[in-house]
Every structure is written in structure tokens, then in C-alpha cells.
Design a protein around this motif. Structure first.
Motif, PDB file in Angstrom:
ATOM      1  N   ALA A 299      78.649  46.941  26.844  1.00  0.00           N
ATOM      2  CA  ALA A 299      77.398  46.702  27.578  1.00  0.00           C
ATOM      3  C   ALA A 299      77.635  46.805  29.081  1.00  0.00           C
ATOM      4  N   VAL A 300      78.756  46.296  29.554  1.00  0.00           N
ATOM      5  CA  VAL A 300      79.110  46.381  30.975  1.00  0.00           C
ATOM      6  C   VAL A 300      79.255  47.845  31.398  1.00  0.00           C
ATOM      7  N   VAL A 301      79.979  48.610  30.586  1.00  0.00           N
ATOM      8  CA  VAL A 301      80.232  50.013  30.918  1.00  0.00           C
ATOM      9  C   VAL A 301      78.929  50.828  30.907  1.00  0.00           C
ATOM     10  N   VAL A 302      78.085  50.596  29.894  1.00  0.00           N
ATOM     11  CA  VAL A 302      76.821  51.347  29.804  1.00  0.00           C
ATOM     12  C   VAL A 302      75.904  50.988  30.977  1.00  0.00           C
ATOM     13  N   ASP A 303      75.864  49.726  31.360  1.00  0.00           N
ATOM     14  CA  ASP A 303      75.030  49.315  32.499  1.00  0.00           C
ATOM     15  C   ASP A 303      75.518  49.989  33.778  1.00  0.00           C
ATOM     16  N   ALA A 304      76.819  49.937  34.010  1.00  0.00           N
ATOM     17  CA  ALA A 304      77.378  50.506  35.242  1.00  0.00           C
ATOM     18  C   ALA A 304      77.152  52.018  35.311  1.00  0.00           C
ATOM     19  N   ILE A 305      77.247  52.694  34.160  1.00  0.00           N
ATOM     20  CA  ILE A 305      77.021  54.146  34.119  1.00  0.00           C
ATOM     21  C   ILE A 305      75.522  54.459  34.208  1.00  0.00           C
ATOM     22  N   GLY A 306      74.731  53.727  33.416  1.00  0.00           N
ATOM     23  CA  GLY A 306      73.304  54.023  33.293  1.00  0.00           C
ATOM     24  C   GLY A 306      72.574  53.983  34.615  1.00  0.00           C
ATOM     25  N   ARG A 307      72.906  53.014  35.451  1.00  0.00           N
ATOM     26  CA  ARG A 307      72.196  52.897  36.730  1.00  0.00           C
ATOM     27  C   ARG A 307      72.568  54.007  37.703  1.00  0.00           C
ATOM     28  N   LEU A 308      73.666  54.713  37.422  1.00  0.00           N
ATOM     29  CA  LEU A 308      74.098  55.799  38.306  1.00  0.00           C
ATOM     30  C   LEU A 308      73.525  57.158  37.896  1.00  0.00           C
ATOM     31  N   ILE A 309      72.899  57.241  36.721  1.00  0.00           N
ATOM     32  CA  ILE A 309      72.337  58.518  36.284  1.00  0.00           C
ATOM     33  C   ILE A 309      71.256  58.924  37.295  1.00  0.00           C
ATOM     34  N   PRO A 310      71.340  60.165  37.789  1.00  0.00           N
ATOM     35  CA  PRO A 310      70.388  60.599  38.814  1.00  0.00           C
ATOM     36  C   PRO A 310      68.939  60.342  38.398  1.00  0.00           C
TER      37      PRO A 310
ATOM     38  N   LEU B 162      73.807  53.644  46.785  1.00  0.00           N
ATOM     39  CA  LEU B 162      74.617  54.023  47.950  1.00  0.00           C
ATOM     40  C   LEU B 162      75.135  52.809  48.703  1.00  0.00           C
ATOM     41  N   SER B 163      74.379  51.713  48.685  1.00  0.00           N
ATOM     42  CA  SER B 163      74.787  50.524  49.440  1.00  0.00           C
ATOM     43  C   SER B 163      75.569  49.534  48.573  1.00  0.00           C
ATOM     44  N   ASP B 164      75.905  49.925  47.344  1.00  0.00           N
ATOM     45  CA  ASP B 164      76.651  49.025  46.463  1.00  0.00           C
ATOM     46  C   ASP B 164      78.055  48.742  46.977  1.00  0.00           C
ATOM     47  N   SER B 165      78.554  47.568  46.648  1.00  0.00           N
ATOM     48  CA  SER B 165      79.985  47.310  46.808  1.00  0.00           C
ATOM     49  C   SER B 165      80.746  48.353  46.004  1.00  0.00           C
ATOM     50  N   PHE B 166      81.922  48.761  46.503  1.00  0.00           N
ATOM     51  CA  PHE B 166      82.848  49.689  45.831  1.00  0.00           C
ATOM     52  C   PHE B 166      82.450  51.146  45.967  1.00  0.00           C
TER      53      PHE B 166
ATOM     54  N   PHE C 198      88.349  49.777  33.729  1.00  0.00           N
ATOM     55  CA  PHE C 198      87.124  50.429  34.181  1.00  0.00           C
ATOM     56  C   PHE C 198      86.868  50.111  35.650  1.00  0.00           C
ATOM     57  N   ASN C 199      86.358  51.104  36.396  1.00  0.00           N
ATOM     58  CA  ASN C 199      86.008  50.861  37.797  1.00  0.00           C
ATOM     59  C   ASN C 199      84.847  51.773  38.208  1.00  0.00           C
ATOM     60  N   GLN C 200      84.425  51.640  39.466  1.00  0.00           N
ATOM     61  CA  GLN C 200      83.250  52.379  39.934  1.00  0.00           C
ATOM     62  C   GLN C 200      83.477  53.883  39.912  1.00  0.00           C
ATOM     63  N   SER C 201      84.710  54.292  40.169  1.00  0.00           N
ATOM     64  CA  SER C 201      84.997  55.721  40.196  1.00  0.00           C
ATOM     65  C   SER C 201      84.849  56.336  38.797  1.00  0.00           C
ATOM     66  N   ILE C 202      85.300  55.614  37.767  1.00  0.00           N
ATOM     67  CA  ILE C 202      85.122  56.086  36.389  1.00  0.00           C
ATOM     68  C   ILE C 202      83.629  56.097  36.042  1.00  0.00           C
TER      69      ILE C 202
END
Ligand code: 6GU
Length: 230
Positions: A145-156, A166-170, A93-97
Motif C-alpha cells: 500500500a505504501v509503494v502503490v501510494d508513493a507511485i500512484g501520486r506521481l503518475i502524470p 515538485l515541492s515534496d521532501s526528497f 524503497f525510496n523516492q527515486s524508485i
């Protein structure tokens, strides 16, 4: 976005989504997380969901029937963009996914436990297999939980200016720059003068240079500089 998570230890997922940004995303009706206890759906006695593996070997395997019953029920209710199986042999898993999945519709996430799940479920239902790194966890729940957190915070709409992604690492293949807050002088250690300059251009240039320097030092692989990676 709705995310359905299937687990044999759903209690492991009680707290990760109940606080902070994941809570706010759900309070704003931008994210719904539903955790399902696989034992509730088993046709076997006493909530049995796992059994010995054919061919022998240590470790129990989650049986296909309870999973198929629950997956069929969920799929009858809605369409999923992906049915994800959390497994250490999945794609890392990564930021692009995360970016892609945050824009792509509802998700189902299956958590394995013990030795994993019967291969026929992976063959018939699973559309994506994800790992969160090269180490082994007791089950897929913490990884989910890691995957849902990383995705959830990106939902518009989930993040605001203060928490902007926008200022996140990666997000741009660069690590984030250092940050400082009060006091301006902490035990003889001052905040870098550029950040105190009040000059937006000076500040942005300083941050960019720090990001590049940090990335070259710590993660040269992100900059496509394979010479320095690994
Ligand atoms: Cl997704 N599951 C398990 N059990 N271990 C892992 C993992 C997943 N990702 C890294 N290690």
C-alpha cells in the motif's frame, strides 16, 4: 497505469486506495488497482495456500503452485514492467524508485505473509524485490500500500498545483520547508515575516534556506555529508 496486487489477506488492501489522492487517480482513469485473493486460485483443498517448510523451522511458506497459476493468468492478459515481491530482505524503497516506477508501465506486486513465499517463484517470476524499511511487518500488504501510494501520486496528471510533487521532501534530496496557514498570529506565535512579505523572491529564498537547514539538522545523509550522517 494498472497495478495488480496478489495477497492472501486482500481485505488489508480495502481502504488504502479508496480515499484521497489514490481515489482521485482511479476516478480520473490514470490508475487502476486490482487486488487478487490467492486462495481463489489454489488447486488445493479448502483454499490452502501455505505449508510447512522443508528442512523444518517455524512458520508457514506460501506454496508456488497457486502463485504460478495466478501470475501466469495475469501475464497472459498483459505485459508487466516489473513483477515486484514485497519482502523485508528487498531493496529499500525510496523516492527515486517511486519516480522511475511511476513512468514505467503496469506493475504486479506479490505480498508475502507468514515466512514468505517459495524461493522458486522469486527465481522464476520476480524482477524486483522491495522493502519499505528495516523493521518486520506481518505481511507485505501494508508495504505494498505504501509503494502503490508513493507511485500512484506521481503518475502524470494525478496531482494538481495544490498537491504538486515538485515541492515534496526528497524530490530534490532536500526536506520540505515549514508551512503556515491562518491565523497570522496564533496565540502569540507569528508567521515568519518573509512569508508575509508578498515578495516571491524573498519567499523562495526563505523556503530554500529552511529546507537546507532542516536537512542538515535532521538528515545530513541526504546532503552527501556522510560525516554528519549515522
Ligand atoms: Cl515489504 N514486508 C514485510 N513483511 N515486512 C517489511 C517489509 C515488507 N518492508 C519492511 N518490513
Amino acid at each position: 497505469m494498472r497495478i495488480d496486487i496478489i495477497s492472501v489477506v486482500p481485505k488489508l488492501l480495502d481502504s488504502p486506495f479508496a480515499h484521497s489522492i489514490m481515489k482521485r487517480a482511479q476516478d480520473k482513469n490514470l490508475l487502476e488497482v486490482h487486488c487478487h485473493d490467492l486462495r481463489t486460485y489454489t488447486p488445493y483443498r479448502q483454499g490452502q495456500v501455505d505449508d510447512y517448510q522443508f528442512g523444518g523451522g517455524a512458520g508457514m511458506v506460501i506454496m508456488p503452485e497457486p502463485l504460478a497459476i495466478l501470475i501466469d493468468k495475469l501475464q497472459a492478459e498483459r505485459t508487466y514492467a516489473e513483477i515486484i515481491f514485497m519482502t523485508p530482505d528487498g531493496k529499500t524503497f525510496n523516492q527515486s524508485i517511486a519516480n522511475r516506477l511511476s513512468l514505467g508501465g503496469d506493475l504486479m506486486i506479490i505480498c508475502g505473509h507468514y515466512k514468505g513465499i517459495d524461493q522458486r517463484i522469486r527465481d522464476k517470476y520476480v524482477t524486483m524485490e522491495l522493502s519499505i524499511g528495516d523493521y518486520v511487518l506481518s505481511g507485505g500488504e501494508l508495504a505494498a500500500a505504501v509503494v502503490v501510494d508513493a507511485i500512484g501520486r506521481l503518475i502524470p496528471g494525478v496531482l494538481n498545483d495544490e498537491t504538486s510533487a515538485l515541492s515534496d521532501s526528497f524530490q530534490d534530496n532536500l526536506l520540505a520547508p515549514p508551512v503556515y496557514t491562518r491565523p497570522q498570529d496564533f496565540r502569540g506565535m507569528p508567521v515568519p515575516a518573509e512569508l508575509m512579505s508578498g515578495n516571491h523572491k524573498v519567499i523562495e529564498e526563505w523556503r530554500y534556506k529552511q529546507s537546507v537547514q532542516r536537512t542538515l539538522e535532521r538528515r545530513p545523509d541526504l546532503m552527501g555529508d556522510e560525516e554528519h550522517g549515522h
